[in-house]
Design an enzyme around this catalytic site. Structure first.
Site: not given
Length: 231
Positions: A101-103, A121, A152
């Site tokens: 998830v995310c970075s 991302t 994202g």
């Protein structure tokens, strides 16, 4: 039915919602056994300023069927931690699904676990991710590419959890989960992406994020140059 073991990697400075948003949903999926793990079992601080308590350390962590790596405002410390990268690679060799998830995608990329895959991302880290690995970065809330599922930014972790549930157990199970949690978002503003936010808000957000992780941007640039030279 044997439950799939879902391990969420915790580390200092991580964004709590990246992990605990999906965890709240996945913990109620009947076919999953969810737990957290970290380099050590000691409490660790997240970016919200509270201490998180991992269930396991690297040494005593159970086998993992689904690996989830959350993000942080600046995940560079984990990206440069050889012990972390080695452990994630080891887990990835046997995991049925490798996710982020995310970075958190940047950590997976640095571990070599996204080469040849599509990945999502946080919008502010897409260019950084492209510089780190042979990965096709996409502007999606959730990307599903074979056994790589990536979300994202931050709140996309909830959509990620529902997508993962649907992938594993079918859309009916995911829809039931969504209903149980009354996940029916109607945000008060339409500014959740750079495509819909004002130009001024995007400018400020980019500046804030760059100030959090200037060393990450420099590292990614150096990695990109090194990859070009060795291609």
């Amino acid at each position: 039915m044997k439950k799939l073991k879902t391990g969420l990697f915790l580390y200092p400075g991580m964004t709590m919602l990246d992990a605990y948003g999906p965890l709240q949903f996945l913990a109620f999926v009947r076919g999953l056994e969810t737990f957290t793990f970290a380099e050590s079992s000691a409490p660790l601080p997240c970016d919200a300023g509270i201490q998180l308590m991992p269930d396991y350390s690297f040494e005593d962590c159970p086998d993992i069927d689904i690996l989830l790596v959350p993000g942080a405002g600046n995940p560079l410390e984990q990206m440069q931690n050889s012990r972390v990268l080695e452990h994630l690679r080891h887990v990835g060799e046997n995991a049925q699904y490798i996710t982020s998830v995310c970075s958190g995608a940047l950590i997976l990329a640095e571990a070599g676990l996204l080469d040849g895959y599509e990945a999502a991302t946080h919008w502010a880290y897409r260019e950084t991710l492209e510089k780190l690995a042979d990965v096709t970065v996409v502007n999606k809330r959730v990307s599903v590419d074979r056994n790589r599922i990536t979300g994202g930014g931050v709140t996309a972790g909830i959509d990620f959890a529902l997508s993962l549930t649907a992938e594993l157990f079918g859309p009916e199970e995911a829809q039931l989960l969504q209903l149980m949690f009354e996940y029916h978002p109607k945000p008060p503003f339409n500014s959740g992406s750079p495509e819909t936010a004002s130009a001024e808000a995007v400018k400020i957000a980019r500046h804030e994020i760059a100030s959090i992780a200037p060393d990450l941007m420099q590292y990614a640039e150096e990695r990109s140059i090194a990859r070009t030279l060795t291609a």
